[in-house]
Design an enzyme around this catalytic site. Structure first.
Site, PDB file in Angstrom:
ATOM      1  CE  LYS A 135      -3.793  -2.567   0.954  1.00  0.00           C
ATOM      2  NZ  LYS A 135      -4.601  -2.335  -0.551  1.00  0.00           N
ATOM      3  CD  GLU A 192      -4.490  -3.107  -6.624  1.00  0.00           C
ATOM      4  OE1 GLU A 192      -3.532  -4.003  -7.497  1.00  0.00           O
ATOM      5  OE2 GLU A 192      -5.571  -4.021  -6.336  1.00  0.00           O
ATOM      6  CD  GLU A 194      -9.282  -2.819  -4.608  1.00  0.00           C
ATOM      7  OE1 GLU A 194     -10.032  -3.032  -3.233  1.00  0.00           O
ATOM      8  OE2 GLU A 194      -8.225  -2.782  -4.748  1.00  0.00           O
ATOM      9  CG  HIS A 247     -10.214  -7.168  -5.007  1.00  0.00           C
ATOM     10  ND1 HIS A 247     -11.526  -6.891  -4.552  1.00  0.00           N
ATOM     11  CD2 HIS A 247      -9.235  -6.501  -4.903  1.00  0.00           C
ATOM     12  CE1 HIS A 247     -11.343  -6.186  -3.489  1.00  0.00           C
ATOM     13  NE2 HIS A 247      -9.927  -6.226  -3.139  1.00  0.00           N
TER      14      HIS A 247
END
Ligand code: MG
Length: 353
Positions: free
Chosen positions: A163, A218, A244, A294
């Site tokens: 992340k 992403e 997602e 996802h």
């Protein structure tokens, strides 16, 4: 003649996470859906949500979908009519998440009656697919993040995703640099901003981070922002992964036509189940875009095994239902040496305890 649906039941199952996805996500929730037909057969599917909407999904299933399903043919072919029935409450989101539970149950019922697995019924084209280690780790300290990357490398994953989106870009740079150094130059590294940035921040961040040889960025922006993603793609040289939080084939088509997406990431539950997922995957093939479903590898891998194109399987550390100890029946999907294999059990293979 197809047997008719005689009973639809739901069960809300809280699933505590071994590694919380943040202070506000200590658990995810599954809403199991069981469907029986008048021939005495049953199938089990599930809806799923990490933090928002489980009781709403359950209510929609019980109050609006179950009564509509009763008496109809027990086949996933009813998907489009069911979607149109729910559409007044929204074309995607809670409605498609709820519908996924019923769609999965109908696939499970149909395939168990035939004694065939999902991947084989759809037409298996892969015996094995590369998986990547994925972490919901923005809240991890740097040393914990590096330790996670070491575990992924040791486990043989072909790629890893971390992340980004710290308030201070310098911290993101330090974290991505540390992980790249830990995994070496051979393995793919992806970053995921979970919709945290605006366009300006995203351009600046990706321009700084691109030197770490990123396979994709992403959800850099709010997933609804098609034009923002289009503008971003024109400003950076890192592929944009998205999907997602995209709920319908119509939205995926819009993103492709706007040249706003490089990697397609539908979530089989959020798009409404196996039936629409297949159509969205076909759209990816037509557009020549790779598919990286996802989460939910136990199910996503079964679907990806039947896709002709380039597919990556996401495996969040310790987050498979099997690892979380909530299954009475495993799908048979395993991740061995960084590759997803298996998935040969009848139906969708999964049952919740
Ligand atoms: Mg993501």
């Amino acid at each position: 003649m197809t047997a008719s649906i005689t009973r639809v039941t739901t069960r809300v199952i809280p699933v505590p996470l071994l590694r919380p996805w943040g202070p506000d996500v200590p658990r995810v929730t599954v809403v199991e859906v069981a469907i029986e037909n008048d021939a005495g057969a049953a199938g089990h599917g599930f809806s799923w949500t990490p933090s928002i909407g489980a009781t709403a999904v359950d209510a929609l299933l019980r109050d609006d979908l179950a009564p509509w399903l009763l008496g109809r043919d027990a086949t996933p072919a009813l998907w489009q009519d069911a979607w149109e029935h729910l559409h007044e409450a929204g074309g995607g989101g809670i409605t498609t998440i709820a519908l996924a539970g019923a769609d999965l149950a109908l696939w499970d019922l149909t395939l168990r009656e035939k004694g065939v697995s999902l991947a084989d019924a759809l037409g298996r084209t892969h015996e094995s697919l590369p998986a990547y280690g994925s972490g919901v780790n923005l809240h991890y300290r740097l040393d914990d993040l590096v330790a996670q990357a070491r575990r992924w490398r040791a486990a043989g994953y072909r790629g890893m995703k971390i992340k980004v989106g710290k308030p201070d870009l310098a911290e993101d740079i330090d974290r991505v640099a540390a992980v790249r150094e830990t995994i070496g130059s051979e393995l793919r590294l992806m970053i995921d901003a979970n919709q945290r940035w605006d366009l300006r921040t995203a351009v600046r961040a990706v321009s700084e981070l691109t030197r770490f040889d990123l396979a994709w960025i992403e959800e850099p922006l709010r997933s609804d922002d098609t034009q923002g993603h289009r503008a971003l793609r024109r400003s950076i040289d890192v592929p944009v992964a998205l999907g997602e939080n995209v709920h319908t084939i119509h939205r995926f088509r819009d993103l492709i036509e706007a040249e706003a997406i490089d990697v397609m990431q539908p979530n089989v539950i959020r798009v409404g189940g196996i039936t629409p997922f297949r159509d969205i995957a076909a759209l990816a093939v037509d557009a020549g875009l790779p598919l990286a479903p996802h989460l939910l590898p136990e199910l996503s891998a079964q679907l990806a095994f039947a896709e002709p194109g380039d597919c990556w399987i996401e495996d969040v550390e310790d987050a498979r239902f099997e690892s979380l100890g909530v299954l009475s029946e495993q799908s048979g999907v395993e991740i061995v040496d960084g590759c997803a294999i298996g998935g040969r059990r009848p139906g969708i293979g999964l049952r919740f305890a």
